[in-house]
Design an enzyme around this catalytic site. Structure first.
Site, PDB file in Angstrom:
ATOM      1  N   GLU A 205      14.996  72.750 -34.637  1.00 32.70           N
ATOM      2  CA  GLU A 205      15.541  73.547 -35.745  1.00 32.70           C
ATOM      3  C   GLU A 205      16.196  74.800 -35.149  1.00 32.70           C
ATOM      4  O   GLU A 205      15.530  75.567 -34.438  1.00 32.70           O
ATOM      5  CB  GLU A 205      14.428  73.931 -36.723  1.00 32.70           C
ATOM      6  CG  GLU A 205      13.869  72.747 -37.499  1.00 32.70           C
ATOM      7  CD  GLU A 205      12.727  73.108 -38.439  1.00 32.70           C
ATOM      8  OE1 GLU A 205      12.630  72.504 -39.517  1.00 32.70           O
ATOM      9  OE2 GLU A 205      11.914  73.994 -38.104  1.00 32.70           O
TER      10      GLU A 205
ATOM     11  N   HIS B  76      13.457  76.062 -32.554  1.00 34.95           N
ATOM     12  CA  HIS B  76      12.128  75.529 -32.858  1.00 34.95           C
ATOM     13  C   HIS B  76      12.010  74.071 -32.441  1.00 34.95           C
ATOM     14  O   HIS B  76      12.523  73.176 -33.116  1.00 34.95           O
ATOM     15  CB  HIS B  76      11.849  75.696 -34.370  1.00 34.95           C
ATOM     16  CG  HIS B  76      10.470  75.298 -34.771  1.00 34.95           C
ATOM     17  ND1 HIS B  76      10.172  74.730 -35.983  1.00 34.95           N
ATOM     18  CD2 HIS B  76       9.286  75.389 -34.108  1.00 34.95           C
ATOM     19  CE1 HIS B  76       8.878  74.483 -36.039  1.00 34.95           C
ATOM     20  NE2 HIS B  76       8.323  74.876 -34.924  1.00 34.95           N
TER      21      HIS B  76
ATOM     22  N   SER C  44       6.929  78.924 -34.975  1.00 40.18           N
ATOM     23  CA  SER C  44       6.978  77.966 -36.081  1.00 40.18           C
ATOM     24  C   SER C  44       6.736  78.646 -37.411  1.00 40.18           C
ATOM     25  O   SER C  44       6.983  78.031 -38.447  1.00 40.18           O
ATOM     26  CB  SER C  44       5.977  76.827 -35.921  1.00 40.18           C
ATOM     27  OG  SER C  44       5.039  77.044 -34.960  1.00 40.18           O
TER      28      SER C  44
ATOM     29  N   ASN D  64       8.185  72.252 -41.705  1.00 39.17           N
ATOM     30  CA  ASN D  64       6.848  72.703 -42.086  1.00 39.17           C
ATOM     31  C   ASN D  64       6.762  73.078 -43.561  1.00 39.17           C
ATOM     32  O   ASN D  64       5.670  73.219 -44.109  1.00 39.17           O
ATOM     33  CB  ASN D  64       6.398  73.869 -41.207  1.00 39.17           C
ATOM     34  CG  ASN D  64       5.877  73.363 -39.872  1.00 39.17           C
ATOM     35  OD1 ASN D  64       5.523  72.187 -39.741  1.00 39.17           O
ATOM     36  ND2 ASN D  64       5.859  74.231 -38.876  1.00 39.17           N
TER      37      ASN D  64
HETATM   38  P1  NAI Z   1      -0.071  77.997 -25.858  1.00 41.32           P
HETATM   39  O1  NAI Z   1      -1.243  78.826 -26.207  1.00 41.32           O
HETATM   40  O2  NAI Z   1      -0.285  76.614 -25.326  1.00 41.32           O
HETATM   41  O3  NAI Z   1       0.833  78.775 -24.776  1.00 41.32           O
HETATM   42  C1  NAI Z   1       1.201  80.105 -24.898  1.00 41.32           C
HETATM   43  C2  NAI Z   1       1.409  80.646 -23.506  1.00 41.32           C
HETATM   44  O4  NAI Z   1       1.995  81.928 -23.603  1.00 41.32           O
HETATM   45  C3  NAI Z   1       0.116  80.814 -22.738  1.00 41.32           C
HETATM   46  O5  NAI Z   1       0.236  80.205 -21.461  1.00 41.32           O
HETATM   47  C4  NAI Z   1      -0.054  82.337 -22.609  1.00 41.32           C
HETATM   48  O6  NAI Z   1      -0.650  82.719 -21.415  1.00 41.32           O
HETATM   49  C5  NAI Z   1       1.381  82.791 -22.684  1.00 41.32           C
HETATM   50  N1  NAI Z   1       1.568  84.153 -23.184  1.00 41.32           N
HETATM   51  C6  NAI Z   1       0.964  84.753 -24.228  1.00 41.32           C
HETATM   52  N2  NAI Z   1       1.435  86.001 -24.393  1.00 41.32           N
HETATM   53  C7  NAI Z   1       2.387  86.175 -23.438  1.00 41.32           C
HETATM   54  C8  NAI Z   1       3.256  87.257 -23.101  1.00 41.32           C
HETATM   55  N3  NAI Z   1       3.227  88.384 -23.788  1.00 41.32           N
HETATM   56  N4  NAI Z   1       4.097  87.098 -22.058  1.00 41.32           N
HETATM   57  C9  NAI Z   1       4.117  85.944 -21.348  1.00 41.32           C
HETATM   58  N5  NAI Z   1       3.319  84.891 -21.625  1.00 41.32           N
HETATM   59  C10 NAI Z   1       2.465  85.007 -22.655  1.00 41.32           C
HETATM   60  O7  NAI Z   1       0.839  77.977 -27.159  1.00 41.32           O
HETATM   61  P2  NAI Z   1       1.909  76.892 -27.608  1.00 41.32           P
HETATM   62  O8  NAI Z   1       1.243  75.871 -28.442  1.00 41.32           O
HETATM   63  O9  NAI Z   1       2.704  76.475 -26.437  1.00 41.32           O
HETATM   64  O10 NAI Z   1       2.820  77.765 -28.607  1.00 41.32           O
HETATM   65  C11 NAI Z   1       3.735  78.714 -28.151  1.00 41.32           C
HETATM   66  C12 NAI Z   1       4.688  79.064 -29.271  1.00 41.32           C
HETATM   67  O11 NAI Z   1       5.331  77.891 -29.760  1.00 41.32           O
HETATM   68  C13 NAI Z   1       4.051  79.727 -30.492  1.00 41.32           C
HETATM   69  O12 NAI Z   1       4.953  80.640 -31.029  1.00 41.32           O
HETATM   70  C14 NAI Z   1       3.858  78.545 -31.435  1.00 41.32           C
HETATM   71  O13 NAI Z   1       3.811  78.940 -32.788  1.00 41.32           O
HETATM   72  C15 NAI Z   1       5.122  77.761 -31.153  1.00 41.32           C
HETATM   73  N6  NAI Z   1       5.053  76.339 -31.476  1.00 41.32           N
HETATM   74  C16 NAI Z   1       3.941  75.610 -31.206  1.00 41.32           C
HETATM   75  C17 NAI Z   1       3.918  74.251 -31.496  1.00 41.32           C
HETATM   76  C18 NAI Z   1       2.717  73.435 -31.178  1.00 41.32           C
HETATM   77  O14 NAI Z   1       2.602  72.326 -31.723  1.00 41.32           O
HETATM   78  N7  NAI Z   1       1.805  73.892 -30.335  1.00 41.32           N
HETATM   79  C19 NAI Z   1       5.063  73.557 -32.109  1.00 41.32           C
HETATM   80  C20 NAI Z   1       6.233  74.414 -32.274  1.00 41.32           C
HETATM   81  C21 NAI Z   1       6.190  75.756 -32.004  1.00 41.32           C
END
Ligand code: NAI
Length: 505
Positions: A156, A144, A123, A194
């Site tokens: 997006e 996105h 994001s 955003n």
């Molecule tokens: P989260 O922390 O819930 O999940 C991330 C997952 O990725 C975790 O299960 C972790 O173990 C895993 N992970 C981390 N490094 C890794 C790697 N090198 N290889 C494989 N798995 C790995 O995070 P979330 O909220 O799901 O966000 C994920 C992405 O989505 C980020 O880039 C965030 O900016 C983006 N995003 C988040 C939103 C939100 O509202 N939470 C909305 C839109 C985008």
């Protein structure tokens, strides 16, 4: 290039909140989906979680048991990245860290075929930057999704400097085939939503900081006058102040400290104090068990009003007249400059000047300024402001008139452009700059704000409806009142006015 066929193999890396949701969306659309996480067992757990969610939908009669089992059968948890070798699209939703994401995509390049499209759900990070070190940067794009991905319609499609336009179109068509509302955007800080949404939070926070009104009043105005689903305080309490503040700071930094995006000290203090909103039990409001939400401030009058005089065209506020007539108030129409007179009071839609200033400059005694509403013929609430020395009887008559029309009336201190008007003017201004800078088309910017954050109207279409000259006037008056760059009007706003066009022409 059209949408990916449902036989196309999709992989999602990162089985957290977003990755699990995206995997569910792709599987429900009919694709075989591999889910990978670097925490052992996390992908399998995520699929169990999806199964439980779908199970609830089956129980509620919203989904057939067959669809549930077919979706789950298409999802496969994997533990080794090499298994993704023959995927057609890999969507990354791992930790928001540039170096970690870059390393992952470099590794993927060495594993996957050249036809495989690589996508990031970031994001806040630059797609151009993530792609820069790849051998084939043209195949990396942003995809996105919004949280929760299975529910939120917007996606997006983000193109970096090197991204292949044909692949952007393929992802657009694919997202559409998945039942989403995709928009194209360039990789600029905050993309569309955003970035353009920042004033929604910033203007309410500023009014709060200046003591213009309290949180419940400003929230009620955004909902019941502005038509937004939630006010800024209840919404940031829901999002989490740590998350919302971090997004504001990241956009502020990315735009080289442009004061349009200035973070709020009030919000910083909440973060500092651990008052993160619903999740910590306390934000702007308390979420302790039994805690009651404070009421919005209202003023009322017992005066009786039977007649008023409309001078000239009230512009976007003219729906108010029909509403008064429906309630049996006689509305006498005569020429003038868009004023509504009742007894000794004169009411006018705000043009961005403070009531004290406009009253003096335009020679209007007992001036009551009206805020914007989404629809003057339907809104339940309206904000007013007035100069300190107003005659109490005239004020009472003005309030009585608005009450006759059926409005709840909330007072604001004498602030430039009140609450809804300044918020919408600033949203439109930010949207105009995004349009000017080629971040996205006018239609996509408006769609993004409606589908991504549920705005009742796209900011550009809203500005068109209000009148671009009025928006410009409001911004210029805000800028003059505060003496701040923050309120500078977009060049595109001035240009469209000079050309006699709207944003959607
Ligand atoms: P989260 O922390 O819930 O999940 C991330 C997952 O990725 C975790 O299960 C972790 O173990 C895993 N992970 C981390 N490094 C890794 C790697 N090198 N290889 C494989 N798995 C790995 O995070 P979330 O909220 O799901 O966000 C994920 C992405 O989505 C980020 O880039 C965030 O900016 C983006 N995003 C988040 C939103 C939100 O509202 N939470 C909305 C839109 C985008």
């Amino acid at each position: 290039m059209s949408a990916l066929n449902t036989s196309a193999r999709i992989a999602v890396i990162g089985a957290g909140a977003m990755g699990a949701g995206i995997a569910q969306v792709a599987a429900q659309a009919g694709h075989p989906v591999l889910l990978l996480d670097n925490r052992p067992g996390a992908a399998a757990q995520a699929i169990e979680g999806i199964d439980r969610q779908l199970g609830k939908r089956v129980e509620n009669g919203k989904l057939s048991a067959d669809s549930r089992s077919a979706t789950i059968a298409r999802l496969q948890a994997v533990e080794a990245i090499e298994v993704l070798a023959d995927c057609d699209l890999i969507i990354e939703a791992i930790v928001e860290n540039l170096e970690v994401k870059r390393a992952l995509f470099r590794q993927l390049e060495s594993i996957c075929g050249e036809h495989c499209i690589l996508a990031s759900n970031t994001s806040s990070l630059s797609i151009t930057r993530i792609a820069a070190q790849l051998d084939h940067p043209q195949r990396l794009l942003g995809l996105h999704f919004f949280n929760p991905a299975p529910v939120m319609a917007l996606v997006e499609i983000v193109s970096g400097l090197a991204s292949d336009p044909a692949l952007a179109q393929c992802l657009y068509d694919t997202a559409k085939a998945w039942g989403k509302k995709p928009v194209h955007t360039r990789s600029t800080p905050g993309f569309i939503v955003n970035r353009v949404a920042r004033p929604f939070y910033a203007e309410s926070l500023r009014l709060l900081q200046e003591g213009a009104a309290d949180c419940p009043t400003l929230d009620a105005l955004m909902r019941e006058a502005g038509g937004f689903a939630m006010g800024a305080f209840e919404l940031t309490d829901l999002i989490g102040h740590d998350v919302n503040y971090a997004v504001t700071c990241s956009v502020f930094d990315a735009y080289y400290n442009d004061t349009r995006f200035l973070p709020s000290l009030i919000q910083k203090e909440l973060v500092d104090g651990g008052r993160l909103g619903r999740k910590s039990g306390q934000g702007f409001y308390s979420y302790a068990q039994g805690a009651e939400r404070p009421q919005a401030a209202e003023i009322s009058s017992t005066a009786s009003v039977e007649v008023c005089m409309a001078e000239g065209d009230l512009g976007i506020a003219r729906g108010l007249l029909a509403r008064l007539r429906e309630q049996g108030v006689e509305v006498i129409q005569r020429d003038g400059s868009g004023l509504l007179r009742v007894g000794d009071a004169v009411l006018a839609l705000s043009d961005g000047r403070m009531a004290c200033q406009r009253a003096r400059e335009d020679g209007l005694r007992n001036l009551i300024l009206l805020d914007l509403t989404l629809d003057y013929s339907k809104a339940q609430r309206i904000a007013i402001s007035y100069a300190a020395g107003i005659d109490p009887l005239a004020l009472d008559q003005g309030i009585a008139l608005l009450q006759r029309a059926g409005f709840k009336v909330s007072p604001l201190s004498d602030s430039p452009a009140l609450a809804v008007l300044r918020t919408v003017a600033m949203l439109a201004n930010e949207a105009a700059d995004a349009l000017l800078q080629g971040v996205a088309s006018a239609a996509d910017i408006d769609l993004a704000m409606r589908a991504g954050v549920n705005y009742p109207q796209g900011p550009l279409a809203w500005a068109d409806a209000i009148g671009l000259s009025h928006i410009l006037n409001v911004l210029e008056n805000l800028q003059a009142s505060y003496g701040e760059e923050r309120y500078r009007p977009s060049l595109l706003l001035r240009r469209r006015i000079a050309e006699g066009r709207t944003f959607h022409d």
